[in-house]
Every structure is written in structure tokens, then in C-alpha cells.
Motif scaffolding. Structure first.
Motif, PDB file in Angstrom:
ATOM      1  N   UNK A   1       0.487  59.807  21.387  1.00 48.76           N
ATOM      2  CA  UNK A   1       0.330  58.749  22.388  1.00 48.76           C
ATOM      3  C   UNK A   1       1.595  57.915  22.508  1.00 48.76           C
ATOM      4  N   UNK A   2       2.191  57.548  21.371  1.00 45.75           N
ATOM      5  CA  UNK A   2       3.419  56.753  21.416  1.00 45.75           C
ATOM      6  C   UNK A   2       4.563  57.531  22.052  1.00 45.75           C
ATOM      7  N   UNK A   3       4.649  58.820  21.734  1.00 43.60           N
ATOM      8  CA  UNK A   3       5.697  59.640  22.351  1.00 43.60           C
ATOM      9  C   UNK A   3       5.477  59.737  23.859  1.00 43.60           C
TER      10      UNK A   3
ATOM     11  N   UNK B   1      -5.779  63.225  11.752  1.00 43.14           N
ATOM     12  CA  UNK B   1      -5.995  63.312  13.201  1.00 43.14           C
ATOM     13  C   UNK B   1      -5.640  61.991  13.875  1.00 43.14           C
ATOM     14  N   UNK B   2      -5.967  60.893  13.226  1.00 41.19           N
ATOM     15  CA  UNK B   2      -5.597  59.583  13.771  1.00 41.19           C
ATOM     16  C   UNK B   2      -4.083  59.448  13.880  1.00 41.19           C
ATOM     17  N   UNK B   3      -3.407  59.823  12.812  1.00 46.60           N
ATOM     18  CA  UNK B   3      -1.946  59.664  12.815  1.00 46.60           C
ATOM     19  C   UNK B   3      -1.308  60.574  13.853  1.00 46.60           C
ATOM     20  N   UNK B   4      -1.845  61.799  13.982  1.00 40.53           N
ATOM     21  CA  UNK B   4      -1.314  62.718  14.996  1.00 40.53           C
ATOM     22  C   UNK B   4      -1.546  62.179  16.403  1.00 40.53           C
TER      23      UNK B   4
ATOM     24  N   UNK C   1       8.039  58.543  26.700  1.00 39.60           N
ATOM     25  CA  UNK C   1       8.609  59.494  27.650  1.00 39.60           C
ATOM     26  C   UNK C   1       8.274  59.121  29.092  1.00 39.60           C
ATOM     27  N   UNK C   2       7.038  58.712  29.331  1.00 47.67           N
ATOM     28  CA  UNK C   2       6.625  58.379  30.697  1.00 47.67           C
ATOM     29  C   UNK C   2       7.159  57.019  31.132  1.00 47.67           C
TER      30      UNK C   2
END
Length: 212
Positions: free
Chosen positions: A22-24, A14-17, A28-29
Motif C-alpha cells: 500500500x505504501x509503495x 500478511x499485515x506487513x506485506x 508510485x501513484x
């Protein structure tokens, strides 16, 4: 969560997901405003301003309790001071015990503590939460609800800011929310309300002068 962190269990997926999402999203933003907001929210979990808010809330609640005639009017100030000392006692040993690396994956240096649980999140949850609980018990109605909302939203913002800024894993933050929530729950159950004058005296003060 603590067990999973200790044994590097599957829940850490869950942490890695969460970090990947968040990084994506950050990529993107590509929003400087959101990055600055995340940093500002993270900073709210620092000892300054969180601890001064905690101590000020305790002093304000003690002053209001004294004005209301509470026999132990000094109790909120004592609780706030004890909470300030309790925060490192709850967080530092756990960080040293688990020695969890941060999201960047760099190994810990000899002078570093681990990332689990999040110290900034615990500081924010206990500082803003306890201050809100102490002052809220001296007021009523909408003011009390607003204080409780602030005591919940500020730590939530700090935790989200830490995850957004890639300073902490999600479970580091959630663990500190849980830890702080247990302390707040126990405090809310045990702390007496500020003294209020007897009902007949209040009614007499509120009665029109002609009817007294």
C-alpha cells in the motif's frame, strides 16, 4: 486471526506485506484524489454518519412494517437501537485486551485503546449492514438487492480506506468484517419479514374492477 494477533504469530506477516504494498502504491501513484478518497471512505466509519444511518434505517423499516400491518412493526427500530449499543460492547473490550499498536508502530499511551479490531470498520459493517437488512425486508426485487449491495460495499470501502490511509493494519479491518458478518448473518436468519396481506386479497386488489 485473533490468536495470531495475541501471540504475534506468522500470519501478521500478511499485515506487513499489505502495508508495504500500500505504501509503495501510494508513493508510485502520488494521487491526491486517491488520498482524499481514502480519507473520505474512512470517515464513513465514524459514529457520525454511521449511527444516524442505522437509526434512520430502523425507523424507516418500522414505519413500512406498520403500514404493511406487521404485528411487531416496532421491532426494526428496537433492533437498530440495540445494534447502536452493541457496537462498543463488541469492539472496546477487545481493543483494550489486545492493546495492539497501529501501523505507525507508536506505543500506546495510557488513555489509548489498541487498534485490533478496527472500530471504524465494525461501526460501518454493523450500522450500514443492519440498516440495509432491516429496510430490505420491507421491500422486494431489485430494491432489496441494491440495499444488500450497499450494505456490503460501504463497509468494504471503509476498510479499504483505512488501510490505504495507513490508519489500520489489514487484519484489524478483516477481523471487524468477520465480526460484523456474523451479527448480520444471525440477524438475517432471525428477523421476520414485514407482514404482507394474504394472496387472495392482493389478487383481488390487482384484478380489473370489471372482473370483481
Amino acid at each position: 486471526m485473533t490468536w495470531q494477533v495475541a501471540v504475534d504469530g506468522p500470519l501478521l506477516g500478511l499485515d506487513r506485506w499489505a502495508r508495504h504494498v500500500t505504501r509503495e502504491s501510494r508513493h508510485d501513484l502520488h494521487s491526491t484524489l486517491l488520498d482524499h478518497a481514502g480519507q473520505a471512505l474512512s470517515d464513513l466509519g465514524s459514529a457520525v454518519p454511521a449511527i444516524p444511518v442505522l437509526l434512520t434505517g430502523g425507523a424507516l423499516a418500522a414505519w413500512r412494517s406498520r403500514r404493511a400491518g406487521a404485528p411487531r412493526w416496532w421491532l426494526p427500530a428496537a433492533v437498530s437501537a440495540l445494534t447502536a449499543g452493541l457496537i462498543p460492547l463488541l469492539v472496546v473490550p477487545a481493543k483494550a485486551l489486545f492493546g495492539r499498536p497501529g501501523p505507525l508502530g507508536l506505543p500506546l499511551t495510557p488513555d489509548q485503546l489498541g487498534w485490533y479490531p478496527s472500530g471504524h470498520t465494525a461501526t460501518a459493517t454493523l450500522s450500514y449492514g443492519v440498516a440495509a437488512v432491516l429496510v430490505a425486508r420491507t421491500v422486494g426485487g431489485p430494491a432489496r438487492r441494491r440495499l444488500h449491495a450497499a450494505g456490503a460495499l460501504l463497509p468494504a470501502g471503509v476498510g479499504l480506506g483505512l488501510v490505504w490511509s495507513d490508519y489500520h493494519w489489514l487484519l484489524d479491518v478483516v477481523a471487524s468484517w468477520c465480526l460484523g458478518g456474523l451479527v448480520l448473518w444471525a440477524l438475517a436468519r432471525r428477523l421476520p419479514r414485514a407482514h404482507r396481506p394474504p394472496r387472495d386479497r392482493r389478487d383481488a386488489r390487482n384484478r380489473p374492477r370489471a372482473l370483481r
